[in-house]
Design a protein around this motif. Structure first.
Motif, PDB file in Angstrom:
ATOM      1  N   GLU A   1       3.092  -2.741  -7.941  1.00  0.00           N
ATOM      2  CA  GLU A   1       2.261  -2.232  -9.038  1.00  0.00           C
ATOM      3  C   GLU A   1       2.561  -0.766  -9.302  1.00  0.00           C
ATOM      4  N   SER A   2       2.167  -0.328 -10.477  1.00  0.00           N
ATOM      5  CA  SER A   2       2.321   1.082 -10.835  1.00  0.00           C
ATOM      6  C   SER A   2       1.314   1.396 -11.924  1.00  0.00           C
ATOM      7  N   GLU A   3       0.988   2.668 -12.030  1.00  0.00           N
ATOM      8  CA  GLU A   3       0.113   3.115 -13.115  1.00  0.00           C
ATOM      9  C   GLU A   3       0.488   4.542 -13.481  1.00  0.00           C
ATOM     10  N   PHE A   4       0.654   4.771 -14.783  1.00  0.00           N
ATOM     11  CA  PHE A   4       0.978   6.100 -15.295  1.00  0.00           C
ATOM     12  C   PHE A   4       0.046   6.446 -16.444  1.00  0.00           C
ATOM     13  N   ALA A   5      -0.400   7.694 -16.447  1.00  0.00           N
ATOM     14  CA  ALA A   5      -1.211   8.229 -17.531  1.00  0.00           C
ATOM     15  C   ALA A   5      -0.388   9.259 -18.291  1.00  0.00           C
ATOM     16  N   VAL A   6      -0.741   9.483 -19.548  1.00  0.00           N
ATOM     17  CA  VAL A   6      -0.086  10.506 -20.356  1.00  0.00           C
ATOM     18  C   VAL A   6      -0.886  11.794 -20.192  1.00  0.00           C
ATOM     19  N   ALA A   7      -0.234  12.833 -19.690  1.00  0.00           N
ATOM     20  CA  ALA A   7      -0.936  14.059 -19.294  1.00  0.00           C
ATOM     21  C   ALA A   7      -1.241  14.920 -20.513  1.00  0.00           C
ATOM     22  N   ILE A   8      -2.177  14.428 -21.348  1.00  0.00           N
ATOM     23  CA  ILE A   8      -2.627  15.281 -22.463  1.00  0.00           C
ATOM     24  C   ILE A   8      -3.738  16.189 -21.932  1.00  0.00           C
ATOM     25  N   ARG A   9      -4.974  16.118 -22.272  1.00  0.00           N
ATOM     26  CA  ARG A   9      -5.989  17.075 -21.806  1.00  0.00           C
ATOM     27  C   ARG A   9      -5.652  17.593 -20.413  1.00  0.00           C
TER      28      ARG A   9
ATOM     29  N   LEU B   1      -0.458   5.426 -20.103  1.00  0.00           N
ATOM     30  CA  LEU B   1       0.877   5.058 -20.550  1.00  0.00           C
ATOM     31  C   LEU B   1       1.074   3.568 -20.310  1.00  0.00           C
ATOM     32  N   TYR B   2       0.890   3.149 -19.059  1.00  0.00           N
ATOM     33  CA  TYR B   2       0.852   1.711 -18.776  1.00  0.00           C
ATOM     34  C   TYR B   2       0.329   1.478 -17.369  1.00  0.00           C
ATOM     35  N   ARG B   3      -0.126   0.256 -17.144  1.00  0.00           N
ATOM     36  CA  ARG B   3      -0.444  -0.232 -15.805  1.00  0.00           C
ATOM     37  C   ARG B   3       0.328  -1.533 -15.611  1.00  0.00           C
ATOM     38  N   ARG B   4       1.060  -1.619 -14.500  1.00  0.00           N
ATOM     39  CA  ARG B   4       1.852  -2.819 -14.211  1.00  0.00           C
ATOM     40  C   ARG B   4       1.361  -3.457 -12.919  1.00  0.00           C
ATOM     41  N   ARG B   5       1.142  -4.764 -12.972  1.00  0.00           N
ATOM     42  CA  ARG B   5       0.897  -5.560 -11.769  1.00  0.00           C
ATOM     43  C   ARG B   5       1.970  -6.635 -11.743  1.00  0.00           C
TER      44      ARG B   5
ATOM     45  N   GLY C   1      12.845  -8.757 -13.390  1.00  0.00           N
ATOM     46  CA  GLY C   1      13.782  -7.672 -13.100  1.00  0.00           C
ATOM     47  C   GLY C   1      13.522  -6.372 -13.834  1.00  0.00           C
ATOM     48  N   VAL C   2      12.598  -6.340 -14.792  1.00  0.00           N
ATOM     49  CA  VAL C   2      12.295  -5.097 -15.513  1.00  0.00           C
ATOM     50  C   VAL C   2      11.580  -4.138 -14.569  1.00  0.00           C
ATOM     51  N   ASP C   3      12.079  -2.881 -14.480  1.00  0.00           N
ATOM     52  CA  ASP C   3      11.491  -1.939 -13.532  1.00  0.00           C
ATOM     53  C   ASP C   3      10.774  -0.800 -14.249  1.00  0.00           C
ATOM     54  N   ASP C   4      10.115   0.045 -13.435  1.00  0.00           N
ATOM     55  CA  ASP C   4       9.270   1.088 -14.008  1.00  0.00           C
ATOM     56  C   ASP C   4      10.048   2.122 -14.806  1.00  0.00           C
ATOM     57  N   PHE C   5      11.280   2.418 -14.403  1.00  0.00           N
ATOM     58  CA  PHE C   5      11.997   3.433 -15.162  1.00  0.00           C
ATOM     59  C   PHE C   5      12.526   2.896 -16.484  1.00  0.00           C
ATOM     60  N   GLN C   6      12.742   1.594 -16.584  1.00  0.00           N
ATOM     61  CA  GLN C   6      13.011   1.000 -17.891  1.00  0.00           C
ATOM     62  C   GLN C   6      11.776   1.150 -18.783  1.00  0.00           C
ATOM     63  N   LEU C   7      10.610   0.964 -18.190  1.00  0.00           N
ATOM     64  CA  LEU C   7       9.363   1.112 -18.950  1.00  0.00           C
ATOM     65  C   LEU C   7       9.142   2.566 -19.358  1.00  0.00           C
ATOM     66  N   LEU C   8       9.389   3.499 -18.435  1.00  0.00           N
ATOM     67  CA  LEU C   8       9.239   4.919 -18.768  1.00  0.00           C
ATOM     68  C   LEU C   8      10.197   5.315 -19.897  1.00  0.00           C
ATOM     69  N   LEU C   9      11.429   4.833 -19.815  1.00  0.00           N
ATOM     70  CA  LEU C   9      12.400   5.129 -20.867  1.00  0.00           C
ATOM     71  C   LEU C   9      11.960   4.568 -22.210  1.00  0.00           C
TER      72      LEU C   9
ATOM     73  N   ASP D   1       0.807  -1.225   0.000  1.00  0.00           N
ATOM     74  CA  ASP D   1       0.000   0.000   0.000  1.00  0.00           C
ATOM     75  C   ASP D   1       0.839   1.273   0.000  1.00  0.00           C
ATOM     76  N   VAL D   2       2.160   1.158   0.184  1.00  0.00           N
ATOM     77  CA  VAL D   2       3.021   2.345   0.182  1.00  0.00           C
ATOM     78  C   VAL D   2       3.238   2.794  -1.256  1.00  0.00           C
ATOM     79  N   ARG D   3       2.917   4.052  -1.533  1.00  0.00           N
ATOM     80  CA  ARG D   3       2.987   4.555  -2.915  1.00  0.00           C
ATOM     81  C   ARG D   3       3.717   5.890  -2.982  1.00  0.00           C
ATOM     82  N   TYR D   4       4.412   6.081  -4.087  1.00  0.00           N
ATOM     83  CA  TYR D   4       5.032   7.356  -4.435  1.00  0.00           C
ATOM     84  C   TYR D   4       4.254   7.924  -5.621  1.00  0.00           C
ATOM     85  N   TYR D   5       3.758   9.162  -5.479  1.00  0.00           N
ATOM     86  CA  TYR D   5       2.966   9.807  -6.526  1.00  0.00           C
ATOM     87  C   TYR D   5       3.804  10.908  -7.169  1.00  0.00           C
ATOM     88  N   GLY D   6       3.670  11.072  -8.477  1.00  0.00           N
ATOM     89  CA  GLY D   6       4.420  12.142  -9.124  1.00  0.00           C
ATOM     90  C   GLY D   6       4.385  12.028 -10.625  1.00  0.00           C
ATOM     91  N   GLY D   7       5.429  12.599 -11.242  1.00  0.00           N
ATOM     92  CA  GLY D   7       5.451  12.601 -12.695  1.00  0.00           C
ATOM     93  C   GLY D   7       6.812  12.969 -13.245  1.00  0.00           C
TER      94      GLY D   7
END
Length: 448
Positions: free
Chosen positions: A396-404, A257-261, A346-354, A96-102
């Motif tokens: 888990e993680s979830e990122f959206a693309v901040a268009i509108r 952008l993606y949702r990872r579980r 071993g694939v992490d979120d910043f590899q996915l963001l990149l 349940d511990v989460r880091y929020y940001g962009g």
């Protein structure tokens, strides 16, 4: 009652035995009766204020304060971000511990003050709704801070919490001026440059965008504005980041952008746009035309192929829908393909963001020449517009693309819209697409 939940959580904090807990990041929580989440956030006296609501999940979060803040204002190497991210993931097994940001659209260039090129916050206090269940949570950072000091600060934060108050009634905003960057003339020049045969041969797509600045002579409550926007497009992601009283970034975006579980990943190709019809018959006709339109279909196909190619080295399996479907919003509709992947260990979120961001739906293809064109020619700083916003934790993680999206500042509302320029794009039609994409937010502002 909120006061009972605060009292119960405060008692938990006072009685908590640090010796019995080995994790450097500690989270305590209590159940609470239903509270209007966004109104609660707007009433709080503490910054930062963060709001998150998923597109297709029954979850809503308001978070305040910070017990850990990763803020990269200047040039940041993505490897630095990845290392900091991996370090945080190792600090606790609590799901349940989460880091929020962009992260900003372009992390190689100057970004907005306070938001930076990347910023992630472990909040001090969160109010989370999951379906009809509500929880009040408090986080302690015992990695960087003295344990008793953390306990004391957390109790002080809980003590200062305010009860939710009704959001201010919406009133029509008095717009006293508007300017566009690039303006209509320069927009036409840019589209003609991108569609020139010599340019488009090597760079088949560039997503050009526009900053529309609205001058106002009144205070705009960003959370009221987001709540109204949310009502118009309930099937979008909705989020907001307010790091200080004077600047708030809000978004009501349709694009994941993606949702990872753990190792399962969900993403999508969202590109190709038309308007909604005034009747069911007209709406259906426009959707059919969108599906059959070669320019929009080609644009969506390019995005799908890029995402699949980017994920393939990181995945054991990648699958994408062969044909696009229509994704409907209040004033426009898009072509949409779902994509699913099973990530390699071993694939992490910043590899996915990149790998995935900026997507071809907000940057272009190939990525680097398209990004270079945007840096040199667009004429303004995108900042977190078209960036990636969301949350992550170990599982888990979830990122959206901040268009509108909109950046609310004193006396000014900054609105953003983009359009994919490919072979066959016409300046006037693409300018009108920008206008269509601002229709919802402009209608909220002018009809209030």
């Amino acid at each position: 009652m909120l006061s009972q939940a605060i009292s119960s959580l405060t008692d938990k904090l006072k009685q908590f035995n640090f010796q019995s807990h080995s994790d450097p990041i500690i989270q305590l929580s209590v159940s609470v009766k239903a509270i209007p989440v966004i109104a609660w956030l707007a009433a709080q006296p503490i910054y930062p204020r963060i709001y998150w609501k998923g597109r297709d999940t029954e979850e809503e979060v308001s978070a305040i304060g910070s017990c850990k803040d990763f803020f990269y204002e200047d040039a940041v190497d993505d490897n630095q971000l990845a290392m900091a991210y991996q370090e945080q993931r190792a600090l606790t097994n609590n799901q349940d511990v989460r880091y929020y940001g962009g992260v900003a659209f372009d992390r190689t260039t100057e970004s907005w003050p306070e938001f930076g090129r990347a910023r992630f916050v472990l909040p001090r206090v969160e109010l989370r709704r999951s379906g009809s269940e509500y929880k009040l949570l408090v986080n302690l950072n015992c990695q960087d801070n003295d344990k008793e000091n953390e306990r004391s600060q957390a109790i002080d934060c809980l003590t200062s919490l305010a009860s939710p108050a009704p959001l201010p009634p919406p009133n029509k905003v008095n717009l006293i001026g508007r300017s566009d960057r690039p303006d209509h003339y320069h927009w036409s020049e840019l589209v003609n440059k991108v569609t020139h045969p010599k340019f488009i041969k090597d760079t088949p797509k560039v997503v050009l965008s526009r900053l529309t600045q609205l001058e106002v002579n009144e205070v705009i409550n960003p959370w009221m504005l987001l709540a109204c926007w949310q009502g118009r497009n309930p099937t979008s992601f909705q989020f907001g980041f307010q790091f200080s009283p004077d600047s708030t970034f809000i978004s009501c975006t349709p694009e994941r952008l993606y949702r990872r579980r753990q190792r399962e990943l969900f993403t999508e190709a969202l590109a190709g746009t038309t308007t909604r019809g005034l009747t069911k018959e007209e709406d259906k006709m426009l959707a059919t035309q969108l599906l059959e339109d070669s320019k929009n279909s080609h644009e969506n196909q390019l995005v799908k192929e890029h995402i699949v190619d980017a994920l393939t080295p990181l995945s054991n399996y990648v699958g994408a829908e062969e044909s696009p479907k229509v994704f409907k919003l209040s004033h426009i509709q898009h072509l949409h393909r779902s994509i699913r992947a099973e990530l390699k260990p071993g694939v992490d979120d910043f590899q996915l963001l990149l790998a995935l961001h900026p997507t071809p739906a907000v940057g272009g293809l190939p990525k680097e020449p398209a990004m270079n064109f945007i840096r040199q020619r667009e004429g303004y700083t995108r900042g977190w517009y078209a960036g990636a916003c969301g949350y992550f934790n170990k599982y888990e993680s979830e990122f959206a693309v901040a268009i509108r999206s909109a950046l609310i500042e004193p006396g000014r509302i900054n609105l953003f819209a983009g359009a994919g320029i490919v072979s066959g794009s016409e300046p006037e039609a693409e300018w009108q697409e920008l206008e269509n994409k601002l229709t919802t937010i402009l209608s909220i502002l002018t009809e209030l």
